[in-house]
Design an enzyme around this catalytic site. Structure first.
Site, PDB file in Angstrom:
ATOM      1  N   HIS A 173     -38.944  10.805 -25.086  1.00  0.00           N
ATOM      2  CA  HIS A 173     -39.242  11.101 -23.679  1.00  0.00           C
ATOM      3  C   HIS A 173     -40.676  10.662 -23.343  1.00  0.00           C
ATOM      4  O   HIS A 173     -40.934  10.045 -22.311  1.00  0.00           O
ATOM      5  CB  HIS A 173     -39.108  12.601 -23.397  1.00  0.00           C
ATOM      6  CG  HIS A 173     -37.780  13.179 -23.802  1.00  0.00           C
ATOM      7  ND1 HIS A 173     -37.657  14.082 -24.829  1.00  0.00           N
ATOM      8  CD2 HIS A 173     -36.529  12.954 -23.342  1.00  0.00           C
ATOM      9  CE1 HIS A 173     -36.381  14.407 -24.976  1.00  0.00           C
ATOM     10  NE2 HIS A 173     -35.666  13.724 -24.088  1.00  0.00           N
TER      11      HIS A 173
ATOM     12  N   CYS B 177     -18.143  10.524 -28.153  1.00  0.00           N
ATOM     13  CA  CYS B 177     -19.144   9.819 -27.342  1.00  0.00           C
ATOM     14  C   CYS B 177     -19.979   9.004 -28.311  1.00  0.00           C
ATOM     15  O   CYS B 177     -20.503   9.555 -29.289  1.00  0.00           O
ATOM     16  CB  CYS B 177     -20.020  10.817 -26.608  1.00  0.00           C
ATOM     17  SG  CYS B 177     -21.542  10.066 -26.018  1.00  0.00           S
TER      18      CYS B 177
ATOM     19  N   LYS C  85     -30.547   6.538 -32.537  1.00  0.00           N
ATOM     20  CA  LYS C  85     -31.410   7.025 -31.461  1.00  0.00           C
ATOM     21  C   LYS C  85     -32.012   8.382 -31.841  1.00  0.00           C
ATOM     22  O   LYS C  85     -31.285   9.292 -32.239  1.00  0.00           O
ATOM     23  CB  LYS C  85     -30.573   7.189 -30.190  1.00  0.00           C
ATOM     24  CG  LYS C  85     -31.373   7.655 -29.000  1.00  0.00           C
ATOM     25  CD  LYS C  85     -30.491   7.795 -27.771  1.00  0.00           C
ATOM     26  CE  LYS C  85     -31.284   8.295 -26.598  1.00  0.00           C
ATOM     27  NZ  LYS C  85     -30.721   9.474 -25.964  1.00  0.00           N
TER      28      LYS C  85
ATOM     29  N   CYS D 153     -24.241  13.544 -22.444  1.00  0.00           N
ATOM     30  CA  CYS D 153     -24.613  12.535 -21.441  1.00  0.00           C
ATOM     31  C   CYS D 153     -24.471  13.097 -20.028  1.00  0.00           C
ATOM     32  O   CYS D 153     -24.936  12.491 -19.081  1.00  0.00           O
ATOM     33  CB  CYS D 153     -23.729  11.302 -21.516  1.00  0.00           C
ATOM     34  SG  CYS D 153     -23.711  10.432 -23.064  1.00  0.00           S
TER      35      CYS D 153
HETATM   36  N1  MSP Z   1     -31.618  13.796 -17.097  1.00  0.00           N
HETATM   37  C1  MSP Z   1     -31.170  12.483 -17.405  1.00  0.00           C
HETATM   38  C2  MSP Z   1     -31.864  11.435 -16.562  1.00  0.00           C
HETATM   39  C3  MSP Z   1     -31.759  11.651 -15.108  1.00  0.00           C
HETATM   40  S1  MSP Z   1     -32.689  10.493 -14.220  1.00  0.00           S
HETATM   41  C4  MSP Z   1     -32.221  10.694 -12.666  1.00  0.00           C
HETATM   42  C5  MSP Z   1     -31.409  12.196 -18.863  1.00  0.00           C
HETATM   43  N2  MSP Z   1     -32.348  12.949 -19.451  1.00  0.00           N
HETATM   44  S2  MSP Z   1     -32.805  12.870 -21.002  1.00  0.00           S
HETATM   45  O1  MSP Z   1     -33.623  14.028 -21.254  1.00  0.00           O
HETATM   46  O2  MSP Z   1     -31.671  12.676 -21.830  1.00  0.00           O
HETATM   47  O3  MSP Z   1     -33.805  11.715 -21.072  1.00  0.00           O
HETATM   48  C6  MSP Z   1     -33.452  10.439 -20.849  1.00  0.00           C
HETATM   49  C7  MSP Z   1     -34.616   9.499 -21.023  1.00  0.00           C
HETATM   50  O4  MSP Z   1     -35.548   9.920 -22.045  1.00  0.00           O
HETATM   51  C8  MSP Z   1     -34.108   8.185 -21.523  1.00  0.00           C
HETATM   52  O5  MSP Z   1     -33.561   7.418 -20.514  1.00  0.00           O
HETATM   53  C9  MSP Z   1     -35.367   7.596 -22.054  1.00  0.00           C
HETATM   54  O6  MSP Z   1     -36.160   7.204 -20.971  1.00  0.00           O
HETATM   55  C10 MSP Z   1     -35.996   8.794 -22.761  1.00  0.00           C
HETATM   56  N3  MSP Z   1     -35.517   8.908 -24.121  1.00  0.00           N
HETATM   57  C11 MSP Z   1     -34.846   9.961 -24.686  1.00  0.00           C
HETATM   58  N4  MSP Z   1     -34.621   9.685 -25.996  1.00  0.00           N
HETATM   59  C12 MSP Z   1     -35.132   8.479 -26.296  1.00  0.00           C
HETATM   60  C13 MSP Z   1     -35.258   7.716 -27.461  1.00  0.00           C
HETATM   61  N5  MSP Z   1     -34.795   8.105 -28.628  1.00  0.00           N
HETATM   62  N6  MSP Z   1     -35.910   6.539 -27.352  1.00  0.00           N
HETATM   63  C14 MSP Z   1     -36.459   6.091 -26.187  1.00  0.00           C
HETATM   64  N7  MSP Z   1     -36.353   6.784 -25.082  1.00  0.00           N
HETATM   65  C15 MSP Z   1     -35.649   7.961 -25.086  1.00  0.00           C
HETATM   66  O7  MSP Z   1     -30.791  11.319 -19.400  1.00  0.00           O
END
Ligand code: MSP
Length: 527
Positions: free
Chosen positions: A21, A150, A306, A130
């Site tokens: 994140h 998934c 990931k 997701c």
């Molecule tokens: N809440 C949704 C996004 C909504 S946007 C309108 C979501 N959240 S999440 O907490 O799963 O975070 C997604 C984002 O966090 C990813 O798209 C990425 O930007 C970042 N990442 C989360 N895990 C990651 C990695 N392992 N590597 C790189 N980025 C990652 O999806």
């Protein structure tokens, strides 16, 4: 003046943040600071996604009401992480805020009035990880049969059957294909563009925009038994946060017109489809312009997969920052992983780069320059004598390097942008080794030559500080102080990148001082 508007995804608050994140937030921050130093008006938004099944279940498992759960996590974990990595966001949106909820309801009323919402039954797979309705082609069959998995979370999907309100996504297949054919820059990098185009060419099917079996969400204005499907609530943060839906003629509404459409929306590749297909279709349905660019970066991997909390592979940003500092964190992730591709984090690689590129490369140059001005010239920057071919070569390299760095950073190629500056640092260090100022200092007849070398080192560091400031704001601000540049030129943040290559900006007579070491040697034990 149009505002350069940069966004990150809003993160789920079902658990604490990890470096995946922080990676996206760091990239957005580096880009924003870069634009700012080009004299542009910038707005940088990040925030959290608080509704949906995932968060609801996490709260239940924690034995507290969802609102209490999100309040606690947002205050204790999500807001602080922005400070941990030194991000200078302009706003932080929470989807439980009233401004967001009201505007989400307004948006969907508009879309419904425009004829793109209807009631129907949904039956099919859903991944709670997701928070997505899955299509058959999205899933993987488990070995030995059973419920499909998934591919992102490696967990069985849930089979849903519920009466929902649907968004007429299928109506936008052709319009989206047409838009992206005319604007190939709107989805980057090319691999992401190709993925989106092939998905669109397969044809879009309508999708639920509400959920009847979930209670933690924003109620539908026309059907209180249902909440807005979490993605169709969350995506709207990008416009609700900058004033969409505010009363006409208000400052907020004016701000919306200045910021939207966004300049770039950063997302991880896992959420590309939501951002490059659903999101623009929603905007089209409401008659709003589409973002100029959605950029999908890769994943931080652990053991080839990931990094994620679900897989228990998440590393907290503070674990790295406490040891290396926020500057090194920002530098490392932007420098070591090509933005747009996957990359693995390792403590060994990070330590090696910290030592060679930051401590020995830049840190050593800065301490040599400031210490020598102090020792040989009582801390006063001398007037340089005539330039020889060695200085001319460095000056020419600085011009080329600054343009190269600017082009790369604007294209979100952070690794190349940083790489250009790093090569210049190496060249300046080589120059120092070759000119041997410590030898010049022994011979009073070579005093003017020593002045030139000392001046060249400090003036090169001036440019380096400006160009690295978006990447490492703390260390560069300390370097700026040591160079005495704040007093002689002005605040670092006001130095323009488009003017950085003009040689000779640091005035002779500036008081240079040797301050704290920029990148201290690391304790051996901390890993
Ligand atoms: N809440 C949704 C996004 C909504 S946007 C309108 C979501 N959240 S999440 O907490 O799963 O975070 C997604 C984002 O966090 C990813 O798209 C990425 O930007 C970042 N990442 C989360 N895990 C990651 C990695 N392992 N590597 C790189 N980025 C990652 O999806």
């Amino acid at each position: 003046m149009a505002v350069i508007y940069v966004t990150t995804p809003i993160y789920y608050v079902n658990d604490a943040p990890h470096i995946g994140h922080a990676y996206t937030t760091t990239a957005g921050d580096v880009l924003t600071r870069w634009h700012r130093q080009r004299g542009q008006d910038v707005w940088y938004l990040t925030g959290v996604d608080e509704h949906g099944t995932k968060v609801q279940r996490a709260a239940e498992a924690g034995g507290v009401a969802p609102q209490e759960w999100v309040d606690r996590l947002v205050d204790q974990a999500w807001k602080p992480v922005v400070g941990t990595i030194d991000a200078a966001n302009d706003d932080f949106i929470r989807t439980t805020e009233v401004r967001h909820k009201e505007r989400v309801q307004r948006f969907w009323e508009v879309v419904r009035d425009n004829g793109y919402v209807y009631e129907a039954d949904y039956e099919g797979p859903y991944c709670v990880g997701c928070e997505e309705f899955k299509l058959p082609g999205d899933l993987v069959e488990p070995e030995g049969g059973g419920v499909p998995l998934c591919p992102v979370h490696g967990r069985p999907v849930e089979m849903l059957k519920e009466k929902n309100w649907f968004f007429r996504l299928s109506a936008f297949t052709d319009a989206l294909i047409d838009h992206y054919e005319r604007h190939p820059e709107a989805v980057q990098p090319t691999s992401a563009y190709n993925e989106v185009m092939s998905f669109l060419r397969g044809g879009l099917v309508d999708i639920s925009m509400s959920r009847s079996s979930v209670s933690w969400g924003i109620g539908l204005p026309w059907d209180e038994r249902q909440v807005v499907y979490v993605w169709f609530d969350a995506l709207l943060n990008y416009i609700t946060a900058v004033g969409y839906g505010a009363p006409d003629g208000s400052d907020e509404s004016q701000f919306f017109h200045e910021t939207w459409p966004a300049h770039v929306q950063l997302v991880g590749k896992d959420i590309l489809r939501c951002h490059a297909v659903y999101w623009p279709a929603m905007l089209m349905a409401a008659g709003l312009p589409l973002p100029q660019c959605v950029f999908a970066h890769g994943w931080l991997l652990v053991g080839g997969e990931k990094m994620s909390k679900t897989r228990l592979t998440g590393i907290a940003p503070s674990q790295i920052v406490d040891h290396f500092g926020s500057d090194a964190f920002r530098y490392y992730f932007m420098r070591a992983i090509q933005f747009g591709q996957d990359g693995s984090f390792s403590w060994e690689d990070m330590s090696a780069r910290y030592t060679s590129e930051l401590a020995n490369g830049l840190g050593n140059l800065a301490s040599r320059a400031t210490a020598m001005v102090q020792r040989y010239r009582d801390g006063v920057l001398p007037t340089p004598g005539p330039a020889t071919s060695a200085e001319e070569a460095l000056q020419a390299m600085m011009t080329v390097m600054a343009a190269e760095a600017d082009d790369a950073m604007l294209a979100l190629d952070f690794a190349s942008g940083i790489g250009a500056v790093r090569r210049f640092i190496d060249a300046v260090n080589l120059y120092v080794t070759e000119q041997e100022p410590w030898v010049l200092a022994k011979d009073p007849a070579l005093s003017e030559r020593l002045d030139t070398v000392l001046y060249t080192m400090c003036e090169a560091l001036r440019a380096i500080a400006v160009l690295y400031n978006p990447v490492m704001p703390k260390a560069m601000s300390s370097l700026w102080d040591q160079l005495g540049a704040g007093r002689s030129i002005g605040p670092l943040g006001e130095q323009r990148i488009d003017a950085v290559a003009r040689w000779g900006q640091l005035p002779a007579g500036t008081a240079v001082s040797k301050g704290a070491i920029l990148f201290p040697r690391l304790e051996e034990s901390a890993e």
